[in-house]
Design an enzyme around this catalytic site. Structure first.
Site, PDB file in Angstrom:
ATOM      1  N   GLY A 198       2.500   1.624  11.002  1.00 50.04           N
ATOM      2  CA  GLY A 198       3.331   2.959  11.061  1.00 50.04           C
ATOM      3  C   GLY A 198       4.187   3.590  11.552  1.00 50.04           C
ATOM      4  O   GLY A 198       4.480   4.117  11.578  1.00 50.04           O
ATOM      5  N   ASN A 208       0.730  -1.464   0.065  1.00 44.21           N
ATOM      6  CA  ASN A 208       0.005   0.002   0.056  1.00 44.21           C
ATOM      7  C   ASN A 208       0.971   0.781   0.219  1.00 44.21           C
ATOM      8  O   ASN A 208       1.122   1.290   1.511  1.00 44.21           O
ATOM      9  CB  ASN A 208      -0.726   0.051   0.981  1.00 44.21           C
ATOM     10  CG  ASN A 208      -1.616   1.021   1.575  1.00 44.21           C
ATOM     11  OD1 ASN A 208      -1.778   1.911  -0.043  1.00 44.21           O
ATOM     12  ND2 ASN A 208      -1.984   1.595   2.636  1.00 44.21           N
ATOM     13  N   GLU A 254      -5.445  -5.727  10.691  1.00 44.07           N
ATOM     14  CA  GLU A 254      -4.199  -4.045  10.777  1.00 44.07           C
ATOM     15  C   GLU A 254      -4.406  -3.403  12.051  1.00 44.07           C
ATOM     16  O   GLU A 254      -5.867  -1.892  12.027  1.00 44.07           O
ATOM     17  CB  GLU A 254      -4.051  -3.402   9.884  1.00 44.07           C
ATOM     18  CG  GLU A 254      -4.300  -3.788   7.983  1.00 44.07           C
ATOM     19  CD  GLU A 254      -3.850  -2.315   7.352  1.00 44.07           C
ATOM     20  OE1 GLU A 254      -2.422  -2.716   6.824  1.00 44.07           O
ATOM     21  OE2 GLU A 254      -4.004  -1.224   7.408  1.00 44.07           O
ATOM     22  N   LYS A 262       0.105   4.120  -0.182  1.00 47.63           N
ATOM     23  CA  LYS A 262      -0.344   5.673   0.060  1.00 47.63           C
ATOM     24  C   LYS A 262      -0.556   7.032  -0.354  1.00 47.63           C
ATOM     25  O   LYS A 262      -0.259   6.278  -1.708  1.00 47.63           O
ATOM     26  CB  LYS A 262      -0.047   5.681   1.550  1.00 47.63           C
ATOM     27  CG  LYS A 262       0.056   4.706   2.639  1.00 47.63           C
ATOM     28  CD  LYS A 262       0.189   5.005   3.526  1.00 47.63           C
ATOM     29  CE  LYS A 262       0.449   3.774   4.963  1.00 47.63           C
ATOM     30  NZ  LYS A 262       0.015   3.765   6.318  1.00 47.63           N
TER      31      LYS A 262
HETATM   32  C1  PEP Z   1      -1.020  -0.060   5.834  1.00 51.62           C
HETATM   33  O1  PEP Z   1      -0.361   1.210   5.626  1.00 51.62           O
HETATM   34  O2  PEP Z   1      -2.189  -0.934   5.800  1.00 51.62           O
HETATM   35  C2  PEP Z   1       0.474  -0.282   6.980  1.00 51.62           C
HETATM   36  C3  PEP Z   1      -0.010  -1.557   7.180  1.00 51.62           C
HETATM   37  O3  PEP Z   1       1.464   0.357   6.917  1.00 51.62           O
HETATM   38  P1  PEP Z   1       2.784  -0.368   7.728  1.00 51.62           P
HETATM   39  O4  PEP Z   1       3.553  -1.581   7.357  1.00 51.62           O
HETATM   40  O5  PEP Z   1       3.445   1.036   7.250  1.00 51.62           O
HETATM   41  O6  PEP Z   1       2.946  -0.036   9.018  1.00 51.62           O
END
Ligand code: PEP
Length: 241
Positions: free
Chosen positions: A171, A9, A165, A11
């Protein structure tokens, strides 16, 4: 067995030029990638258009990060599912915690988006997860069940991916213990009519934790944010052992 899906992802990262540079490097790391896993890049809309032209099929699938439920109309800033399939997109992330937190996404709008995506043949990646405060209050199960039940009303259980998640792990560098992620994902599975649904873990997935995450019995993939921006790093995740 559910299909394994490893999705990046991006973003709001990468211009078209940066996306193409990524792709060139990333593809060179996929020569040894086993066929048992699907590799997905969820890029910004502008990058999707250019990536699609360059991919010409191949083993990388494209995913968007949002979709609206109407086919067209006065919905400034939104995009429809047929606009995505027209440019070769196969997946769409729906209900990411950042959309829920900053853009007012609710279980009801998640549900509308999922139904529209499925009608057009897109596979939704539906994100669910609890906040730190909800976890500390012992509400993880309650929150997850509400999100699953609200987001999946009248949804086709044969064409969807769920990403668990935990918000506190996104993050932050703080990964959910893999046994705990496995436990919550097992609970999500109990809520579904189809045992073949792919359920990913997401939240600070990195090369040094992916092997352990993927060794868990209930986990069928990963949704990767920050670590999907670097081609070599994301390739190591995709090539988990
Ligand atoms: C996400 O944005 O779905 C995510 C899991 O981010 P990260 O891997 O940076 O924690």
């Amino acid at each position: 067995m559910p299909k394994v899906v490893i999705a990046g992802n991006w973003k709001m990262h990468k211009t078209q030029r940066e996306a193409l540079e990524f792709l060139q490097d990333f593809k060179s790391h996929l020569e040894e990638t086993p066929d048992d896993r699907e590799v997905v890049l969820c890029a910004p809309f502008t990058a999707l258009a250019v990536l699609s032209k360059t991919l010409h099929g191949g083993r990388i699938r494209l995913g968007a990060q949002n979709v609206h439920w109407e086919k067209s109309g006065a919905y400034t800033g939104e995009i429809s599912s047929d606009m995505l399939t027209e440019i070769g997109v196969h997946y769409v992330v729906i209900g990411h915690s950042e959309r829920r937190q900053y853009f007012g996404e609710t279980d009801e709008t998640v549900n509308l988006r999922v139904i529209s995506a499925q009608k057009q043949g897109l596979t939704p990646i539906i994100c669910v997860g609890e906040s730190k405060a909800q976890r500390d209050a012992g509400e993880t199960e309650k929150v997850i069940i509400k999100q699953i039940q609200g987001g999946l009303v009248n949804v086709d259980p044969k064409n969807l991916v769920i990403a668990y998640e935990p918000i506190w792990a996104i993050g932050t560098g703080e990964t959910c213990e893999s046994e705990e992620a496995n436990r919550v994902i097992g609970l999500i599975r109990q809520q579904l009519d189809n045992p073949e649904v792919t359920i990913q873990y997401g939240g600070s997935v990195k090369p040094d934790n992916i092997d352990e995450i993927m060794a868990q019995s209930q986990i069928n993939g990963a949704l990767v944010g920050g670590a999907s921006l670097d081609p070599a790093v994301f390739a190591r995740i995709v090539n988990y052992r």
